[in-house]
Design an enzyme around this catalytic site. Structure first.
Site: not given
Ligand code: ADP
Length: 447
Positions: A201-202, A291
């Site tokens: 879900k976004y 890490r």
């Molecule tokens: P990465 O491993 O590439 O850092 P993450 O899963 O940690 O990926 O997500 C990085 C960023 O993307 C989050 O900090 C947020 O800003 C955005 N994001 C990730 N998942 C969602 C989501 N379900 N809804 C809205 N934004 C998201």
């Protein structure tokens, strides 16, 4: 006890690790590419080994070269830092096979958390709330569309092996979804060698909140509170704070202890960060990084814990030097990532630094590998320095930050200092009113 550490990294994090080793009386070996022969981490280390030409895959990512350098120099442990080989389970396994200590978790845990689908399942089983989404990988477009329709748009398609803000596609409607799904799979296959994707879900306007943990091999695990890393560009953090103004002390204590218990149950070793999105007063787990994290210093400043030192000691088989009840939080800390990038266009900038002047005074810490006339090569990540500020409260912290940003001089290349000055003077940032889309909106408004 670890006597000699090979640092398989470069830049400010290599220097940070070197400092922890020196404080512990541990010998250090730097590795470097031919482009980094004069780099600060090479100058400060007791020994150095050239591991190849400038391109990362031929030097810092070249596993045989890195392990040979450790064997030849008589190191008994390898610290991978962040990026490069730090979350490569094959590397950590090979380090082990060569009778060396990998300063990080076991290869199984790196692999488990490197697969975001597995990571979500593991923590869901341990009772942590996760972002709603598909139960696992979605490999069939028809099933994927059905699932996305049921979840309701917008939907995020994420690569199981994604990282560094890459491998994500938002679909705002069914029409967009079909194309985004195929593109996401194709790009994930090319970028990560793994085309498994899943749906989430976004969340519309969340904050990014993450908890720092540390664990020893005896099953002791503690949390060091949270960091708010909502100020991001293209899903990459730019500015981080500890603690977060949206988390109450009671919630932190209860939720943090729950996380630490989960980490203990997993038998996890070393440092790690559990990342969550925060919306409507709830946290939802998104991923775990196995890490040391770029933004670890803000947690060090508010807790007084030297996280890299604890990490090295835990890898060497020592017990954690603190229990959960010993962890106390003091004041507020902010970190600004100083990237060698143009602060309007974000185009990376390489070259020679001139007129370098580093800020100081009460509450200021700068982690960098910069010096006057040093080269910033074009081959590597653009993070060149971290300005880390601590004060009794957030308001004083922002004042010190503005003062330090005003003093900082890095000429000869573009940096993000002008962006940070803008942020430090922005009324919404000052009042703490932001989410993960704040920077995007700020730039759109300026167009
Ligand atoms: P990465 O491993 O590439 O850092 P993450 O899963 O940690 O990926 O997500 C990085 C960023 O993307 C989050 O900090 C947020 O800003 C955005 N994001 C990730 N998942 C969602 C989501 N379900 N809804 C809205 N934004 C998201």
């Amino acid at each position: 006890m670890i006597k000699k550490v090979l640092i398989a990294n470069r830049g400010e994090i290599a220097v940070r690790i070197l400092r922890a080793c020196k404080d512990l009386g541990i010998q250090t070996v730097a590795i470097h590419s031919t482009a980094d022969a004069d780099a600060m981490h090479v100058r400060l280390a007791d020994e150095s080994v050239c591991v190849g030409p400038p391109q990362p895959r031929e030097s810092y990512l070249n596993i045989p070269s890195v392990i040979s350098a450790a064997c030849v120099s008589g190191a008994d442990a390898i610290h991978p830092g962040f990026g490069f080989l730090s979350e490569n389970s094959t590397f950590s396994h090979m380090v082990d096979e060569h009778g060396l200590i990998f300063i990080g978790p076991k290869a199984d845990h790196i692999a488990m958390m490197g697969d975001k689908i597995m990571a979500k399942k593991s923590f869901a089983r341990l009772g942590l709330p996760i972002v709603p989404g598909s139960d696992g990988a979605v490999t069939n477009i028809n099933k994927a569309v059905k699932m996305a329709d049921e979840m309701g748009y917008p939907v995020l398609i994420k690569a199981a092996a994604g990282g560094g803000g890459r491998g994500m596609k938002v679909a705002r409607s069914r029409l967009e979804f079909v194309e985004a799904y195929e593109t996401a799979r194709r790009e994930a296959g090319l970028a990560f060698g793994n085309d498994r994707v899943y749906l989430e879900k976004y969340l519309a306007n969340p904050r990014h909140i993450e908890f720092q943990i540390i664990a020893d091999k005896f099953g002791n695990a503690v949390h060091l509170g949270e960091r708010d890393c909502s100020l991001q560009r293209r899903n990459q953090k730019v500015w981080e704070e500890a603690l977060s103004s949206v988390i109450t002390p009671e919630f932190r204590d209860e939720f943090g202890r729950k996380i630490a218990r989960s980490i203990g149950k997993l038998g996890y070793l070393g440092v790690g960060t559990l990342e969550f999105l925060y919306e409507d007063e709830k946290l939802y787990f998104i991923e775990m990084n196995t890490r040391i994290q770029v933004e670890h210093p803000i947690t060090e400043l508010i807790t007084g814990v030297d996280i890299v030192r604890e990490q090295i000691l835990a890898a060497g088989g020592n017990k954690l030097s603190l229990s959960q009840d010993d962890v106390k939080f003091s004041g507020h800390a902010i970190e600004c990532r100083i990237n060698a990038e143009n602060s309007e266009t974000f185009i990376p900038s390489a070259g020679t630094v001139i007129n370098y002047y580093c800020p100081g005074g009460p509450g200021i810490r700068v982690d960098s590998a910069l010096y006057d006339r040093c080269k910033v090569p074009p081959y590597y990540d653009s993070l060149i320095a971290k300005l880390i500020v601590h004060a009794n409260d957030r308001e004083q912290c922002l004042a010190r930050l503005r003062r330090a940003l005003g003093e900082y001089v890095i000429d000869g290349i573009d940096t993000l200092i002008p962006l940070h000055l803008k942020l430090a003077n922005n009324p919404d940032v000052i009042s703490g009113n932001f989410d993960i889309h704040f920077l995007e909106r700020m730039y759109e408004e300026n167009q």
